[in-house]
Design an enzyme around this catalytic site. Structure first.
Site, PDB file in Angstrom:
ATOM      1  N   ASP A  66      13.287  26.669 -16.329  1.00  0.00           N
ATOM      2  CA  ASP A  66      14.077  26.369 -15.503  1.00  0.00           C
ATOM      3  C   ASP A  66      15.247  26.869 -15.066  1.00  0.00           C
ATOM      4  O   ASP A  66      15.593  27.278 -14.072  1.00  0.00           O
ATOM      5  CB  ASP A  66      14.140  24.754 -15.180  1.00  0.00           C
ATOM      6  N   GLU A 112       1.520  32.327 -20.198  1.00  0.00           N
ATOM      7  CA  GLU A 112       1.209  32.450 -18.564  1.00  0.00           C
ATOM      8  C   GLU A 112       0.596  33.751 -18.255  1.00  0.00           C
ATOM      9  O   GLU A 112      -0.399  34.124 -17.636  1.00  0.00           O
ATOM     10  CB  GLU A 112       2.302  31.927 -17.869  1.00  0.00           C
ATOM     11  N   ASN A 131       5.952  33.453 -18.329  1.00  0.00           N
ATOM     12  CA  ASN A 131       6.330  33.546 -19.985  1.00  0.00           C
ATOM     13  C   ASN A 131       5.135  34.493 -20.230  1.00  0.00           C
ATOM     14  O   ASN A 131       4.006  34.676 -19.543  1.00  0.00           O
ATOM     15  CB  ASN A 131       6.755  32.298 -20.438  1.00  0.00           C
TER      16      ASN A 131
END
Length: 339
Positions: free
Chosen positions: A277, A209, A206
């Site tokens: 996820d 990150e 993302n």
């Protein structure tokens, strides 16, 4: 580019896929209660328990999403040889997930996150976990299980939560083993091992990150700096394909020089937990089918948005996803334009 001629084809092809998910697993534990008074012992609320629940979390939630999409998930991880580890295996069996890839070690505790919720609000989270790397024999057992499952897999997902299952060494080894067999690898990274996934097929951070992993900072709206960071990432990881989730701004996908921004769909957001996820699960299935990257990004984006409408971590609803993809003419927009 791929042999599928419509959306129905792609969704029915998902049913024939097997996905190996390796990474950090955990239990998400919830205690719901009512709180009407403050404790006389300390200035904290007293919560009277109404309901308790334990759910599969971390890489195991990716497995549930893969399963919800119709494919077969194989989970590979290390947990503790402790009561929570027993609970984890029981939860897997209840959800018809194979436990053959799970290593139990007396050296580790099973990661569990206890959330205490009252009046629709999370009051406290208590975590039990070990974050240090696996010891030698745990590494060996994990690799043995990984190798055994790899030959059944159409794609491998690396699901990293920085809880110690991955090290620079085993990441390099696992990617090499997948590459030797021509099995695509998709990575959902965290901070510690961010730049260790050299040679993976698809890398999905993302925005937060991406900045932390490359130690760069820029305003979220600065697209030039953002694209420079992605180009730097492609070079450092020796991978052409990068998918970056941009929360309410949708997703970005790069394939070498090709770049595509896909805006988010307007939704009533209840809870963003678990969206990543869902995104990695759908992306992995599309990689296994060799769909176009913009189609993969579009479908993953839709799926991630759908689970944000639900409270708590829940797997994606395949029927709704198919319906929305059809309404948005996702296949016509992205497959034919790039074919």
């Amino acid at each position: 580019m791929n042999q599928h001629t419509n959306l129905e084809d792609i969704f029915s092809a998902f049913d024939r896929l097997t996905v190996l998910i390796v990474g950090d697993v955990m239990i998400d534990s919830y205690l719901w209660g009512k709180s009407t008074r403050i404790s006389p012992e300390a200035p904290v609320p007293i919560v009277n328990v109404v309901k308790r629940e334990k759910r599969l979390g971390g890489a195991a939630n990716v497995a549930l999403n893969v399963q919800a999409m119709g494919a077969t998930p194989l989970l590979c991880s290390v947990i503790g040889d402790d009561p929570d580890g027993g609970d984890f295996l029981r939860l897997m069996e209840e959800r018809n997930l194979s436990t053959e890839g799970i290593v139990q070690s007396p050296e580790r505790v099973t990661t569990i996150k206890h959330r205490i919720i009252a009046g629709g609000q999370q009051l406290l989270r208590v975590d039990a976990e070990i974050e240090h790397n696996l010891v030698d024999y745990e590494e060996r057992h994990l690799e043995e299980h990984y190798l055994k499952l790899l030959d059944k897999a159409d794609v491998v997902v690396f699901e990293d939560y920085d809880k110690g299952v991955f090290s620079e060494q085993n990441i390099a080894r696992f990617i090499q083993l997948a590459n030797e067999r021509g099995i695509p690898s998709v990575v959902d990274p965290k901070k510690k091992n961010f730049l260790s996934y050299k040679g993976c097929t698809l890398f999905k951070p993302n925005l937060k990150e991406l900045k932390e992993g490359l130690k760069v900072d820029f305003a979220d709206e600065n697209l030039h700096a953002f694209e420079e960071a992605v180009a730097q990432l492609q070079e450092r990881l020796a991978t052409r394909q990068v998918l970056v989730t941009l929360s309410e701004r949708g997703v970005f996908v790069a394939n070498g020089e090709e770049k595509t921004y896909i805006p988010a769909h307007r939704r009533s957001i209840s809870d963003v937990s678990g969206a990543g996820d869902t995104v990695i699960s759908i992306a992995a299935l599309c990689m296994a089918l060799k769909t176009s990257l913009p189609f993969m990004a579009g479908l993953s984006n839709l799926g991630g948005g759908l689970v944000c409408e639900q409270v708590g971590v829940v797997p994606v609803d395949r029927k709704r996803l198919f319906q929305e993809a059809k309404e948005n003419r996702l296949y016509e927009t992205h497959e034919h334009r790039t074919a």
